[in-house]
Design a protein around this motif. Structure first.
Motif, PDB file in Angstrom:
ATOM      1  N   PRO A 143       0.801  -1.231   0.000  1.00  0.00           N
ATOM      2  CA  PRO A 143       0.000   0.000   0.000  1.00  0.00           C
ATOM      3  C   PRO A 143       0.834   1.283   0.000  1.00  0.00           C
ATOM      4  CG  PRO A 143      -0.957  -1.588   1.507  1.00  0.00           C
ATOM      5  CD  PRO A 143       0.371  -2.158   1.076  1.00  0.00           C
ATOM      6  N   ARG A 144       0.919   1.920  -1.146  1.00  0.00           N
ATOM      7  CA  ARG A 144       1.603   3.190  -1.321  1.00  0.00           C
ATOM      8  C   ARG A 144       1.253   3.712  -2.711  1.00  0.00           C
ATOM      9  NH1 ARG A 144       8.025   1.535  -2.339  1.00  0.00           N
ATOM     10  NH2 ARG A 144       7.639  -0.096  -3.896  1.00  0.00           N
ATOM     11  N   VAL A 145       1.499   4.988  -2.971  1.00  0.00           N
ATOM     12  CA  VAL A 145       1.261   5.576  -4.286  1.00  0.00           C
ATOM     13  C   VAL A 145       2.614   5.929  -4.888  1.00  0.00           C
ATOM     14  CG1 VAL A 145       0.218   7.460  -5.577  1.00  0.00           C
ATOM     15  CG2 VAL A 145      -1.009   6.460  -3.642  1.00  0.00           C
ATOM     16  N   VAL A 146       2.930   5.282  -6.009  1.00  0.00           N
ATOM     17  CA  VAL A 146       4.239   5.419  -6.640  1.00  0.00           C
ATOM     18  C   VAL A 146       4.249   6.561  -7.646  1.00  0.00           C
ATOM     19  CG1 VAL A 146       5.935   4.252  -8.108  1.00  0.00           C
ATOM     20  CG2 VAL A 146       4.744   2.977  -6.313  1.00  0.00           C
ATOM     21  N   ILE A 147       5.343   7.296  -7.678  1.00  0.00           N
ATOM     22  CA  ILE A 147       5.528   8.406  -8.603  1.00  0.00           C
ATOM     23  C   ILE A 147       6.358   7.937  -9.797  1.00  0.00           C
ATOM     24  CG2 ILE A 147       6.424  10.744  -8.895  1.00  0.00           C
ATOM     25  CD1 ILE A 147       4.105  10.488  -6.914  1.00  0.00           C
ATOM     26  N   GLY A 148       5.879   8.180 -11.011  1.00  0.00           N
ATOM     27  CA  GLY A 148       6.591   7.772 -12.214  1.00  0.00           C
ATOM     28  C   GLY A 148       7.862   8.568 -12.443  1.00  0.00           C
ATOM     29  N   LYS A 149       8.725   8.056 -13.300  1.00  0.00           N
ATOM     30  CA  LYS A 149      10.026   8.678 -13.569  1.00  0.00           C
ATOM     31  C   LYS A 149       9.888  10.077 -14.147  1.00  0.00           C
ATOM     32  CE  LYS A 149      14.350   8.000 -16.111  1.00  0.00           C
ATOM     33  NZ  LYS A 149      15.101   7.116 -17.052  1.00  0.00           N
ATOM     34  N   ARG A 150       9.016  10.252 -15.131  1.00  0.00           N
ATOM     35  CA  ARG A 150       8.864  11.564 -15.765  1.00  0.00           C
ATOM     36  C   ARG A 150       8.308  12.592 -14.787  1.00  0.00           C
ATOM     37  NH1 ARG A 150       6.233  11.600 -21.653  1.00  0.00           N
ATOM     38  NH2 ARG A 150       6.867  13.781 -21.353  1.00  0.00           N
ATOM     39  N   LEU A 151       7.365  12.187 -13.974  1.00  0.00           N
ATOM     40  CA  LEU A 151       6.795  13.099 -12.994  1.00  0.00           C
ATOM     41  C   LEU A 151       7.847  13.475 -11.953  1.00  0.00           C
ATOM     42  CD1 LEU A 151       4.567  14.682 -11.693  1.00  0.00           C
ATOM     43  CD2 LEU A 151       3.722  12.576 -10.638  1.00  0.00           C
ATOM     44  N   SER A 152       8.597  12.497 -11.512  1.00  0.00           N
ATOM     45  CA  SER A 152       9.653  12.758 -10.529  1.00  0.00           C
ATOM     46  C   SER A 152      10.682  13.747 -11.075  1.00  0.00           C
ATOM     47  CB  SER A 152      10.341  11.456 -10.131  1.00  0.00           C
ATOM     48  OG  SER A 152      11.384  11.697  -9.205  1.00  0.00           O
ATOM     49  N   GLU A 153      11.068  13.546 -12.317  1.00  0.00           N
ATOM     50  CA  GLU A 153      12.046  14.444 -12.927  1.00  0.00           C
ATOM     51  C   GLU A 153      11.500  15.857 -13.046  1.00  0.00           C
ATOM     52  OE1 GLU A 153      12.947  12.533 -16.606  1.00  0.00           O
ATOM     53  OE2 GLU A 153      14.426  11.166 -15.728  1.00  0.00           O
ATOM     54  N   PHE A 154      10.211  15.978 -13.398  1.00  0.00           N
ATOM     55  CA  PHE A 154       9.603  17.296 -13.530  1.00  0.00           C
ATOM     56  C   PHE A 154       9.528  18.005 -12.179  1.00  0.00           C
ATOM     57  CE2 PHE A 154       5.772  20.052 -13.642  1.00  0.00           C
ATOM     58  CZ  PHE A 154       6.232  20.975 -14.586  1.00  0.00           C
ATOM     59  N   ILE A 155       9.163  17.263 -11.144  1.00  0.00           N
ATOM     60  CA  ILE A 155       9.057  17.854  -9.813  1.00  0.00           C
ATOM     61  C   ILE A 155      10.406  18.377  -9.327  1.00  0.00           C
ATOM     62  CG2 ILE A 155       8.654  17.322  -7.367  1.00  0.00           C
ATOM     63  CD1 ILE A 155       6.404  15.458  -8.260  1.00  0.00           C
ATOM     64  N   HIS A 156      11.456  17.632  -9.615  1.00  0.00           N
ATOM     65  CA  HIS A 156      12.766  17.985  -9.081  1.00  0.00           C
ATOM     66  C   HIS A 156      13.618  18.837 -10.015  1.00  0.00           C
ATOM     67  CE1 HIS A 156      11.684  14.533  -6.451  1.00  0.00           C
ATOM     68  NE2 HIS A 156      12.276  15.279  -5.542  1.00  0.00           N
ATOM     69  N   CYS A 157      13.131  19.109 -11.214  1.00  0.00           N
ATOM     70  CA  CYS A 157      13.903  19.979 -12.101  1.00  0.00           C
ATOM     71  C   CYS A 157      13.763  21.421 -11.641  1.00  0.00           C
ATOM     72  CB  CYS A 157      13.456  19.829 -13.556  1.00  0.00           C
ATOM     73  SG  CYS A 157      11.845  20.573 -13.929  1.00  0.00           S
ATOM     74  N   LYS A 158      14.718  22.253 -12.000  1.00  0.00           N
ATOM     75  CA  LYS A 158      14.705  23.644 -11.592  1.00  0.00           C
ATOM     76  C   LYS A 158      13.569  24.374 -12.275  1.00  0.00           C
ATOM     77  CE  LYS A 158      17.624  27.775 -11.274  1.00  0.00           C
ATOM     78  NZ  LYS A 158      18.958  28.363 -11.573  1.00  0.00           N
ATOM     79  N   VAL A 159      12.855  25.172 -11.499  1.00  0.00           N
ATOM     80  CA  VAL A 159      11.727  25.906 -12.071  1.00  0.00           C
ATOM     81  C   VAL A 159      12.227  27.019 -12.972  1.00  0.00           C
ATOM     82  CG1 VAL A 159      10.215  25.433 -10.119  1.00  0.00           C
ATOM     83  CG2 VAL A 159      11.649  27.478 -10.092  1.00  0.00           C
ATOM     84  N   GLN A 160      11.395  27.386 -13.940  1.00  0.00           N
ATOM     85  CA  GLN A 160      11.747  28.465 -14.850  1.00  0.00           C
ATOM     86  C   GLN A 160      11.551  29.814 -14.167  1.00  0.00           C
ATOM     87  OE1 GLN A 160       9.429  27.981 -18.401  1.00  0.00           O
ATOM     88  NE2 GLN A 160      10.144  25.900 -18.776  1.00  0.00           N
ATOM     89  N   GLY A 161      11.961  30.866 -14.833  1.00  0.00           N
ATOM     90  CA  GLY A 161      11.780  32.198 -14.282  1.00  0.00           C
ATOM     91  C   GLY A 161      13.016  32.683 -13.561  1.00  0.00           C
ATOM     92  N   SER A 162      12.971  33.893 -13.133  1.00  0.00           N
ATOM     93  CA  SER A 162      14.111  34.521 -12.474  1.00  0.00           C
ATOM     94  C   SER A 162      13.966  34.471 -10.962  1.00  0.00           C
ATOM     95  CB  SER A 162      14.225  35.978 -12.929  1.00  0.00           C
ATOM     96  OG  SER A 162      13.084  36.701 -12.488  1.00  0.00           O
ATOM     97  N   ASP A 163      14.974  34.946 -10.268  1.00  0.00           N
ATOM     98  CA  ASP A 163      14.945  35.028  -8.817  1.00  0.00           C
ATOM     99  C   ASP A 163      14.689  36.475  -8.389  1.00  0.00           C
ATOM    100  OD1 ASP A 163      15.584  32.307  -8.599  1.00  0.00           O
ATOM    101  OD2 ASP A 163      17.712  32.732  -8.859  1.00  0.00           O
TER     102      ASP A 163
END
Length: 257
Positions: A143-163
């Protein structure tokens, strides 16, 4: 025995119906949280419009005999809306996992970002559905909810835009932070919804919250199910509940236990 079997079917049907109603309600909880924390009344008209557009996420829900499917379109060109929709779905899983596990309704799931086609009746077909089903059936294992590879990569990639510290950047950073806080690697390295992690605990610290009690009850339920499985020498269930118990025990530090 026939009566017992009939009662069991009724109980299971009621639980499935409850689960189907629970997911749509849970999806809206993130919207309420973001609107409360952002202080919408103090924003400019343009900022309010941006916030409204971001939180106007609509998930489609479909249900089968023993399965619930929910999905939302993700346009990577609009990163803020895309990340918010993902965060809303993760938050929904987080809420439902805590609520259902304390009641002894244990389930598996999978989430992935993929191509799919939506039919006029709301059904969805394509790689997105097949991959989510594969994650649930072949990868989750307990019992758990697994995160797919593409979703994981998207979540952890650097967000666009400036600081620059502008409202859009701050809003995107907040949503992205929630996405990252909603997932974690499990003991086997598989990325999962971290429904008992620090972010989940922080979100549960509000007046009237029963989250901490639910987590305690969930752990007790798992321990009881594990005892029953051991008495019955059911090795398959023993392994599942031991893994689930290990996850709970690795997270109880966040829940004052």
């Amino acid at each position: 025995e026939v009566v017992k079997a009939a009662i069991k079917v009724v109980i299971e049907t009621v639980r499935v119906e409850y689960l189907r109603e629970l997911f749509p309600k849970a999806v809206g909880t993130l919207k309420e949280y973001v609107l409360e924390k952002t202080g919408k009344s103090q924003l400019t008209e343009g900022e309010q419009e941006m916030l409204t557009r971001m939180t106007a996420t609509t998930c489609t829900f479909r249900s089968f005999s023993d399965m619930v499917v929910f999905y939302a379109p993700v346009d990577l060109a609009d990163e803020l809306v895309a990340r918010f929709r993902i965060a809303a779905m993760l938050q929904a899983c987080l809420c439902v996992l805590i609520l259902e596990f304390k009641a002894g309704t244990f389930f598996r799931g999978g989430i992935e970002v993929e191509i799919a086609s939506e039919l006029s009746n709301g059904d969805i077909y394509g790689p997105a559905l097949s991959e989510a089903h594969r994650l649930e059936k072949e990868v989750a294992q307990y019992p758990r909810v697994v995160i797919g590879k593409r979703l994981s990569e998207f979540i952890h990639c650097k967000v666009q835009g400036s600081d620059s510290g502008t409202f859009p950047d701050l809003l995107l950073a907040r949503v992205n932070g929630l996405c990252k806080g909603f997932v974690c690697p499990d003991e086997d390295g598989t990325m999962i919804v971290d429904y008992l992690g620090k972010t989940a605990s922080d979100l549960s610290r509000f007046e009237g919250s029963k989250g901490f009690d639910f987590v305690r009850r969930g752990l007790l339920r798992i321990e009881n199910e594990l005892d029953v499985a051991k008495k019955e020498s059911n090795e398959k269930l023993i392994k599942r509940y031991e893994k689930l118990q290990a996850y709970y025990q690795s997270r109880i530090k966040f829940w004052d236990m």
